[in-house]
Design an enzyme around this catalytic site. Structure first.
Site, mmCIF file in Angstrom:
data_model
loop_
_atom_site.group_PDB
_atom_site.id
_atom_site.type_symbol
_atom_site.label_atom_id
_atom_site.label_comp_id
_atom_site.label_asym_id
_atom_site.label_seq_id
_atom_site.Cartn_x
_atom_site.Cartn_y
_atom_site.Cartn_z
ATOM 1 N N HIS A 12 37.175 36.367 21.597
ATOM 2 C CA HIS A 12 36.523 36.969 22.763
ATOM 3 C C HIS A 12 35.873 35.917 23.653
ATOM 4 C CE1 HIS A 12 34.934 40.061 25.248
ATOM 5 N NE2 HIS A 12 34.898 41.009 24.333
ATOM 6 N N ASP A 55 54.266 45.677 34.048
ATOM 7 C CA ASP A 55 55.716 45.788 34.163
ATOM 8 C C ASP A 55 56.414 44.638 33.431
ATOM 9 O OD1 ASP A 55 58.329 46.161 34.875
ATOM 10 O OD2 ASP A 55 58.025 45.892 37.032
#
Length: 492
Positions: free
Chosen positions: A174, A419
């Site tokens: 993180h 995409d």
């Protein structure tokens, strides 16, 4: 909970040709060091794993993106540093890559066949932790020390191929980035995958921290100043929180909230607010995120507490800084692939949370965002947080007996819209498809956490191609039947 006093692992040898730069202040924080993120996307298509790998490696080889392939090290003061290789090669790649191929359809695999699918009503579905073996290589990193002890790349790409589907997972500490930083990473990755390298936004400078002075001084009175806890109240809150975590085990579930249900919830919330105002000339605004925050916190609270309780519930909503700081510190023409998250806080009694209309609760969440989400308020809050760190105590607001729920809405990341069609080898023909070819149909995350717990945390992963929202939540073990009953009771 882990050992708070464990010694750090020995570090891998330093490489003299590496470029060394410090981590940004918002990245090298204790909570970020404690969390290793795993993020899995299911595609109902067959994707080319080598195209995924090569395009990601190409992205990280760009001059301004090389930090993402850096190694982590601790300096003599215990601070994390990026050690950026002079070049990436087989010995020190930009990305740790692994690929597993099964010669069966995903529905025939004993584990992958159990991945959650959309439900007809709001439902608590499978435990995302059940699928960890599909999300990472067996020896993948589980704590921050693994990165500096093994010279481990910060990004790990793990691809699992089936005859009709593909699972694509990334693992990272993180300290590297937050949800919107991950959005920037995926946006750039898919652009390179499609051969549109010119669409990749340059990253903010590696050697300049644009948030270094954020919170250096208060800019105006803080709206929650009168709710600040005394030291005795902080001790009480922390003791109660720690006892709960030690006494009871965690149990996590994915939650699917169908599209039609969300639409009805938001319409109901707006109707509630119109009725409360008695003024139809101006339609009140609450976002789908506000409504989901209100709805899920009601369900989780109803499963635990009686609606007559006066106990305070603190609803913490993660708040991204990129938009509010876009005019000065974080201009939109560059991608900020780091951490830039603050919080806004809504305080409600259990009685108000469970007995007032849904719109009232969603409106309270929206009001908190409006009041606390300004640049001046966020910087003032940051100032008090930094001052509290110096004293050794966190800056807490509310009361010592309150319960806490944390909602982190990742919907703006539009992860279900990413995409990857340029990597599609063969489109799947399953009836469960919820979006276009090359778009994820299901997403989940998993976290390795050291000395922290995700109890009470509720990531809103996003909206799939059919408009269904996917959430995750960690609650006390054995409470999920009650939570499901509470969701059933919350009619739209």
């Amino acid at each position: 909970m882990g050992n708070l006093f464990s010694k750090p692992k020995p570090q891998a040898p330093r490489v003299l040709t590496d470029t060394v730069v410090p981590l940004h202040k918002w990245d090298d924080q204790g909570v970020n060091r404690a969390i290793i993120m795993l993020f899995m996307m299911r595609f109902d298509d067959v994707l080319d794993p080598e195209k995924l790998r090569s395009s990601l490696e190409k992205l990280l080889s760009r001059d301004d993106c090389r930090r993402l392939g850096a190694r982590l090290r601790l300096n003599d003061k215990g601070k994390l540093e990026y050690h950026i290789p002079e070049q990436f090669d087989e010995k020190r790649p930009a990305v740790a890559y692994s690929h597993v191929k099964y010669g069966v359809a995903i529905g025939e695999h004993p584990l992958a066949s159990r991945l959650p699918r959309p439900s007809a009503k709001p439902s608590a579905l499978g435990d995302p932790n059940e699928f960890w073996s599909l999300m990472r290589r067996e020896d993948g990193p589980t704590e921050i020390a693994d990165y500096y002890a093994r010279d481990e790349p910060q990004l790990s790409l793990h691809v699992v191929s089936f005859e009709d589907a593909t699972l694509v997972s990334l693992t990272w500490p993180h300290t590297l980035l937050d949800a919107m930083g991950y959005h920037e990473l995926l946006t750039a990755w898919t652009a390179v995958l499609k051969g549109r390298d010119g669409d990749v936004k340059p990253l903010h400078s590696v050697d300049h921290d644009p948030l270094a002075t954020h919170g250096s001084e208060p800019r105006e009175p803080y709206v929650l100043a009168d709710k600040r806890l005394s030291k005795a109240q902080k001790v009480l809150f922390i003791f109660r929180y720690a006892y709960e975590l030690l006494r009871y085990r965690d149990e996590e579930r994915m939650i699917c909230v169908p599209a039609a249900y969300v639409e009805k919830l938001r319409a109901r919330a707006v109707s509630d607010l119109v009725a409360a105002r008695g003024d139809a000339t101006e339609k009140p605004f609450v976002s789908e995120g506000d409504v989901l925050s209100a709805w899920v916190t009601r369900a989780l609270t109803r499963a635990v507490l009686a609606p007559t309780s006066d106990k305070t519930i603190m609803v913490v909503n993660a708040f991204g800084l990129r938009w509010v700081l876009a005019d000065d510190r974080l201009p939109r023409d560059k991608a900020y692939v780091s951490n830039a998250i603050a919080s806004v806080y809504t305080y409600l009694s259990v009685k108000d949370l469970l007995t007032k209309p849904l719109g009232s609760v969603a409106g309270a969440v929206r009001q908190a965002i409006v009041e606390q989400g300004t640049s001046a308020q966020l910087e003032t809050r940051r100032f008090f947080e930094l001052e509290a760190v110096k004293s050794g105590w966190p800056a807490l607001y509310g009361d010592g007996w309150m319960n806490m729920l944390i909602v982190s809405n990742w919907s703006k990341g539009r992860f279900f819209e990413m995409d990857f069609s340029a990597a599609v080898v063969r489109e799947g023909g399953g009836t469960g498809r919820t979006g276009k070819a090359g778009r994820p149909s299901y997403i989940q995350n998993r976290r390795y956490m050291k000395n922290f717990s995700s109890r009470g945390a509720i990531p809103v992963v996003g909206k799939d191609g059919a408009g269904n929202y996917w959430l995750q939540s960690t609650a006390r073990k054995g409470f999920w039947d009650k939570i499901q009953n509470a969701m059933d009771e919350e009619s739209p």
